[in-house]
Every structure is written in C-alpha cells, then in structure tokens.
Design an enzyme around this catalytic site. Structure first.
Site, PDB file in Angstrom:
ATOM      1  N   GLU A 102     -24.320  10.469  19.074  1.00 14.89           N
ATOM      2  CA  GLU A 102     -23.237  10.027  19.634  1.00 14.89           C
ATOM      3  C   GLU A 102     -23.258   9.071  20.814  1.00 14.89           C
ATOM      4  O   GLU A 102     -22.510   8.060  20.923  1.00 14.89           O
ATOM      5  CB  GLU A 102     -22.154  10.967  19.616  1.00 14.89           C
ATOM      6  CG  GLU A 102     -21.582  11.763  18.348  1.00 14.89           C
ATOM      7  CD  GLU A 102     -21.486  11.053  17.222  1.00 14.89           C
ATOM      8  OE1 GLU A 102     -20.853   9.942  17.250  1.00 14.89           O
ATOM      9  OE2 GLU A 102     -21.562  11.490  16.289  1.00 14.89           O
ATOM     10  N   HIS A 150     -24.446   5.591  19.781  1.00 16.12           N
ATOM     11  CA  HIS A 150     -23.293   4.743  19.363  1.00 16.12           C
ATOM     12  C   HIS A 150     -22.517   4.303  20.530  1.00 16.12           C
ATOM     13  O   HIS A 150     -22.293   2.959  20.550  1.00 16.12           O
ATOM     14  CB  HIS A 150     -22.421   5.666  18.420  1.00 16.12           C
ATOM     15  CG  HIS A 150     -22.789   6.057  17.197  1.00 16.12           C
ATOM     16  ND1 HIS A 150     -23.314   4.963  16.121  1.00 16.12           N
ATOM     17  CD2 HIS A 150     -23.222   7.082  16.395  1.00 16.12           C
ATOM     18  CE1 HIS A 150     -23.767   5.379  15.059  1.00 16.12           C
ATOM     19  NE2 HIS A 150     -23.650   6.692  15.161  1.00 16.12           N
ATOM     20  N   ASP A 158     -23.426   6.568   8.231  1.00 14.84           N
ATOM     21  CA  ASP A 158     -23.738   5.327   9.172  1.00 14.84           C
ATOM     22  C   ASP A 158     -24.549   4.467   8.512  1.00 14.84           C
ATOM     23  O   ASP A 158     -24.323   3.052   8.235  1.00 14.84           O
ATOM     24  CB  ASP A 158     -24.782   5.486  10.451  1.00 14.84           C
ATOM     25  CG  ASP A 158     -23.708   6.500  11.339  1.00 14.84           C
ATOM     26  OD1 ASP A 158     -22.409   6.345  11.462  1.00 14.84           O
ATOM     27  OD2 ASP A 158     -24.423   7.279  12.157  1.00 14.84           O
ATOM     28  N   PRO A 205       0.711  -1.262  -0.074  1.00 12.58           N
ATOM     29  CA  PRO A 205       0.018  -0.038  -0.147  1.00 12.58           C
ATOM     30  C   PRO A 205       0.941   1.179  -0.032  1.00 12.58           C
ATOM     31  O   PRO A 205       2.087   1.347   0.700  1.00 12.58           O
ATOM     32  CB  PRO A 205      -0.705   0.007   1.225  1.00 12.58           C
ATOM     33  CG  PRO A 205      -0.652  -1.436   1.723  1.00 12.58           C
ATOM     34  CD  PRO A 205       0.855  -1.742   1.222  1.00 12.58           C
ATOM     35  N   PRO A 206       0.175   2.374  -0.449  1.00 10.82           N
ATOM     36  CA  PRO A 206       1.234   3.654  -0.327  1.00 10.82           C
ATOM     37  C   PRO A 206       1.460   4.026   1.111  1.00 10.82           C
ATOM     38  O   PRO A 206       0.842   3.828   2.013  1.00 10.82           O
ATOM     39  CB  PRO A 206      -0.136   4.700  -0.784  1.00 10.82           C
ATOM     40  CG  PRO A 206      -0.974   3.997  -1.351  1.00 10.82           C
ATOM     41  CD  PRO A 206      -0.891   2.611  -0.798  1.00 10.82           C
ATOM     42  N   GLY A 207       2.728   4.451   1.146  1.00 13.06           N
ATOM     43  CA  GLY A 207       3.379   4.781   2.333  1.00 13.06           C
ATOM     44  C   GLY A 207       3.851   3.786   3.343  1.00 13.06           C
ATOM     45  O   GLY A 207       4.310   4.082   4.514  1.00 13.06           O
ATOM     46  N   THR A 208       4.197   2.611   3.013  1.00 12.76           N
ATOM     47  CA  THR A 208       4.636   1.627   3.651  1.00 12.76           C
ATOM     48  C   THR A 208       6.150   1.544   3.416  1.00 12.76           C
ATOM     49  O   THR A 208       6.875   0.638   4.226  1.00 12.76           O
ATOM     50  CB  THR A 208       4.151   0.276   3.256  1.00 12.76           C
ATOM     51  OG1 THR A 208       4.480   0.146   1.789  1.00 12.76           O
ATOM     52  CG2 THR A 208       2.617   0.040   3.414  1.00 12.76           C
ATOM     53  N   GLY A 209       6.944   2.274   2.744  1.00 12.49           N
ATOM     54  CA  GLY A 209       8.450   2.407   2.793  1.00 12.49           C
ATOM     55  C   GLY A 209       8.862   1.736   1.676  1.00 12.49           C
ATOM     56  O   GLY A 209      10.024   1.652   1.874  1.00 12.49           O
TER      57      GLY A 209
END
Length: 635
Positions: A424, A427, A501, A202-206
């Site tokens: 809220e 929830h 929701d 995935p993007p951003g994993t290095g």
C-alpha cells in the site's frame, strides 16, 4: 369474513347437538327406571327374560329396547332393528307384559345430521380454500385479472419536495402533473397529453421515488404494478391482465399507470427462441396495442421505470407509446448535497457536520447509496451512545459503505502485515508522484471486506472522462504495489496480493486500445463486441469482428501499456526507496494514515491523535478506492 365465522359457529353447534344427544340417549333408561340399575344384555337373553315372566314393562325407542323387572329395580337394555323384533313382541304378548313405543323422530334427525356432517365439512373446507385462492377475484378463479393496485397515499405521502438531485426529471414529470390538473392550458395551443414516460437510470437513483411523488402531486387515481406481475405459467394470462388493467384505468380516467421494471415484460422480440407465440411476447404485443392501437385511451398516462433500456423492444420506445424518455442519472455534487439534506431531516447532527464536504466526498453515489450512508452514520453514533451524529461517524460510515466493515479480529502474521504495508505504501507514493492523479486521501492496512489493505484517492470534483496522461498515471499507480514487493522482497517472494491491480490495469489498457483509440498501430478504430451481457430476445451469441492478426496486435499493445506503467512505477519507487521504507513503517505503527499525515510522515512529523473522533482528520472531499489489495486466499 362474516360467512366464514358463520360456518365455524355452525360446525360448533352441530358438534354440541351431537354431544348432547349422545349423553341424553345414554342416560334415558336410568331416568325412566327411577334410579334402577341397568345393564346391557343380548337379544336372546332379553327374549328369555320376557318368556319366563321376569319383565314387568318394556319400552321400544328406535332400535333400543329397555325392559324393567317386575320389582322395578333392574333394567335390561338391548338393541334390535324393527324387522327382527318378532320373537320379542311374541314373548311380550304371550306373557301379557305391557310394552309401549316411543317416537324416534328426533334421533333420526340427529342421525341424518351426523351422517351429513363429513360432507358439510368437506364443502366448507372447499369453499374456504377457493375464497383464499381467489383473493378477491385475483387468484385461481381470477388469474386473468390485473394485479395493479390503486395507490392511495394518505399516510407517508411523497411529493416533489421529497425528491432531490434530479431536477430535470422532476420538471419533465411535473409537466405531466400540470397537464392532468389543467389540460385546457395545453390543449388550446394544440398540445396533446403524453401517452407515456419512461424513467431510465442506474439502480438506486430514485426512479420509483419520483413515480410515488407523481402520485402524491397529481391528485388523480394512480395504479402501480410490477413488470413481473404480468408473467405467468399460463399462456395468455399476461395479455389478459394488460387488458383488464387498461379497462380499470378507463373507468378511472384521467389516471396514471406506473409499471416498475418494465424490462421484465418489454424485452426485445424476434430472437427465434420459443417461436413468436411465447407468453412474454403476447403480453408485450397486448401492451403495445393498448398504449397506441386501434382504440385510443384518452386520459391514461403510462409511466415505466427500467435500468436496462438497451433490451427494450423498439416498438415500445417509439413516440406515441413512450413519448418521453426521462433520464434519472446519478446526482452531481449539488444534487448529492440536496439528497443528503433530505435524508438528514430526522437525524440530530453535530456542529462539525459539513454537508457540502460529504457531498464532495461521495462522487458516483446514487440516492440509495447516500440514504444508506446517512443510516450507517446514525447507527454508528448510536453504537457509541452519542446524542448526535458527528462528522467522524459519517467518515466511518463512508469507509464501511465503500470498503466493507473493518476486520480487526482477523489474525495477520507480522510478515503479512509488513508485506501489505509496503504494497500500500507503493501505491500511495506513486500516486503522489505521477504527473496527473487525484490526491491521496487515505492509506490503510486494516482489513476491510475482502481487502487486506487499501489506498484511496481524493477527486477534487466530479469527473466524467479521463485524458491519456491520467490513464497512464493510473496504470503506474495500479502496478506500484507489485513493484514495491519486487524491490523489497525480491521476485521469488512476491505474493498474489496484486491480482486485482493486474486485472484492473489490463482492463484499462484494453479499453484504451480497443475503444478509445490510444494506439498508433491500431488507429482510431473500435475493435471487438462491447456488449457486456447476453439477453434472450436481444442477442444469442457474441460476434467476433477482429482478425487473428488484429487480436495479436491488440494483445501486444495492451502488454506495452501495462509494461510502461510497470516501468514508470519502478522508476519512481527506486528514486524514493527511503520514503517507501518510512511510509511502510508508519503504516505498521499507525495502521491508517490520511493524506495529510502521509505528507507529514515523509517530512519526519509523526501523526498526532488525542481523541478517537480525531484519529482521522477529515479531508475536504471524498475517498475513492483505487486498487484494494485482496486477501491472498481470494486472489
């Protein structure tokens, strides 16, 4: 650079010479006349003055004629070409007036220089722009050359010590580095150097960071290029750049070539769009040939990175081209702890900062997300003029990264606040009452990002799957906000705040029915096309593989699951109606409550907050947003 400076100084010198010539020619008559006054006259007047005997001497200099009076006090100046001086010379001869010719050779040279100056300037400008466009044989005259840059990291060098949380990927690439350093170790057992390694994740994993670490560890030439650098408007340019890149690599072998975002050039072929001769396909074909074609490229290892391996051409992924596909996933809790420690090296930390707690509190975060978290915490501490970054700063940064910045300046009416508090609160209560759910970590009615309020739950560890009870519990939690509004305000006063929701619950129920086999009527069969996006070169249309009758059954089952969640939420909130009122009042008063504070409020114990940094007691793990209540304006 030297040639450019030389040309500039040459132009300046020509301008100075021209200016000097103009001034010296303009003042020549005055000097020769010994300070006499001078004036311009017409050619006919000059002839008349000579014919009447008023001229004592005449001087011809090029096209200019200077005549001085007999007393030497007045000088007349006129101009006449050489072929029109007949009457003037005749008059001088008849009156026996002396006259002389001065050479105009210098002026002729200057005239030639001035005439040639515009041409020289145009040539200089053309040379300048051509050099700029070529950019070292990589521009207009060298667009077929490779744009790969030879990476030398003498400064800001990255090694495997700077990469954390992806131990398996490091081991795979460390073996390639070892092969480059000591190939005999592997070759004596018949091993061959891998042709290529594809970093997938995935993007951003290095992925790019690992490639930089390979460059820092290998000690061999490292060429880096982006997949988009091969794409040009001219047909054949991409293929030419691939050839040139491998030619450079052969000269520097053994070496490593890193192609970032290879999906820009390695997309699946054969869509029938643009024929088989489009620029991208030609570039991919050339890359395939260079990697494992008729001529072997010994000592060249290709490393590529992508987050879309599903769109890559199968010929690119076969052994012999990319021998290894190295998965670089989002880190687990241990990996997140190591990554946080790497990014915290230069951050002064307070004594209350617990890196393990932060790691447990950020499930699903990538390496880039964690780097952003540390940076946001440091910025938050700096805004408060602190000398060290505290745990409260990290908690604040985590909320900001996950939910957006607080919008306390947003003007909400009392009615809207009350509606949000009950929404809220519903929830939170259902999340605390269903059979299987993560503990509630925080509930807030402070607007953040596009949400007017939010309830976050605390996973006790990384989770990679859900069972049926957890899914149905989640459906009940999602529907609880809408049910709370129905019970308190009536159906006629329900707002649009539950739109996200409802959408999330519908998507979850549809996945349960069509993908995970949680329907007795439909059985354990996958329905529909689960492809999320359509790419040219891979697929040009979605396929509908369900009948109309099956589609109606799917809709019926989705409706049943969502309704069951709605009924369960209504049952819980009806039984705990007094707790709902108590929790909503506490949210209206305190705006944000932690999970522990919610439990205490329901027991009749109000929150205790003495200091700003202790307003939110820090839980042992992370906050994960379950279903934010969106603005009614964006619902």
């Amino acid at each position: 650079m030297n040639l450019r400076n030389l040309a500039i100084w040459g132009v300046i010198a020509l301008l100075l010479i021209g200016a000097w010539s103009v001034f010296t020619q303009g003042g020549g008559g005055v000097g020769k006349a010994g300070g006499a006054t001078s004036g311009l006259v017409s050619y006919s007047d000059m002839v008349n003055k000579i014919s009447t005997g008023g001229v004592g001497k005449a001087v011809f200099t090029g096209d200019k004629i200077e005549a001085t009076s007999k007393d030497g006090k007045i000088t007349w100046i006129t101009e006449a070409p050489s072929d029109s001086r007949g009457p003037l010379v005749t008059a001088l001869t008849q009156t026996s007036t002396p006259f002389v010719y001065h050479s105009g050779g210098g002026n002729i040279l200057l005239s030639l220089l001035f005439n040639a100056l515009p041409v020289l300037l145009l040539i200089g400008v053309w040379i300048f722009f051509m050099r700029q466009m070529q950019g070292g044989a990589r521009g207009a005259m060298g667009f077929g050359k490779s744009k790969a840059r030879l990476l030398t990291e003498n400064k800001n060098k990255v090694t495997f010590e700077d990469v954390a949380g992806v131990d398996e990927a490091k081991e795979e690439l460390a073996e390639i580095v070892d092969f480059l350093k000591d190939p005999a170790k592997f070759q004596r057992l018949g091993g061959k150097i891998p042709k290529g390694a594809l970093l997938v994740g995935p993007p951003g994993t290095g992925k790019t960071l690992i490639a930089r670490a390979v460059a820092g560890e290998a000690g061999v030439p490292f060429f880096t290029i982006s997949g988009s650098d091969f794409v040009e408007m001219f047909v054949g340019v991409g293929a030419s750049r691939v050839r040139d890149m491998f030619e450079q690599a052969k000269k520097n072998a053994p070496c490593i070539i890193f192609i970032d975002e290879i999906d820009a050039v390695g997309r699946h072929r054969g869509a029938g769009l643009g024929g088989g001769n489009d620029e991208r396909e030609q570039t991919l074909n050339q890359l395939l040939v260079e990697m494992d074609g008729f001529e072997a490229n010994e000592g060249i290892i290709l490393i590529a990175a992508t987050n879309r391996p599903d769109v890559l051409d199968p010929a690119l992924l076969r052994p012999g081209r990319f021998d290894r596909q190295v998965v670089v996933p989002n880190p687990d809790v241990t990996g997140r702890e190591k990554i946080l420690r790497v990014h915290m090296r230069n951050v002064p930390l307070a004594a209350d900062v617990d890196v393990k707690t932060l790691a447990r509190g950020t499930p699903g975060f990538s390496g880039a997300d964690l780097a952003n978290l540390v940076n946001e915490a440091a910025l938050a501490a700096a805004r408060r003029n602190k000398r060290m970054v505290t745990m409260f700063d990290f908690e604040h940064a985590k909320d900001k990264v996950m939910m957006g910045a607080e919008r306390r300046s947003m003007a909400m009416s009392e009615e809207e606040k009350r509606n949000t508090a009950y929404h809220e609160g519903g929830h939170a209560l259902v999340a605390m009452s269903v059979p299987s759910a993560d503990p509630v970590h925080k509930a807030t009615i402070v607007p953040r990002g596009r949400a007017l309020g939010m309830v976050m739950q605390l996973p006790e560890g990384d989770r990679y799957s859900m069972n049926f009870v957890q899914m149905t519990s989640r459906l009940a939690i999602m529907m609880a906000g809408r049910v709370a509004e129905e019970l308190i305000f009536g159906k006629e006063n329900i707002t649009s705040g539950a739109s996200s929701d409802i959408k999330a619950a519908t998507n979850l129920a549809r996945a349960m029915v069509t993908q995970w086999g949680y329907s007795d009527e439909l059985g354990t069969v996958a329905y529909g096309d689960n492809q999320e996006e359509v790419f040219l070169g891979h697929s040009v249309a979605r396929t509908q593989n369900v009948s109309e009758e099956t589609a109606r059954t799917i809709d019926k089952e989705v409706r049943r699951l969502v309704d069951e969640g709605h009924v369960e939420a209504r049952r819980i909130l009806t039984e705990r109606l007094e707790d709902l009122h108590t929790l909503a009042k506490a949210l209206l008063e305190w705006e944000t409550l932690s999970g522990e504070e919610i439990t205490n409020v329901l027991k009749g114990v109000p929150p205790v907050r003495d200091d700003l940094d202790k307003q939110m007691p820090l839980g042992p793990s992370v906050s994960v947003p379950i279903s934010p209540r969106p603005d009614t304006a964006t619902a």
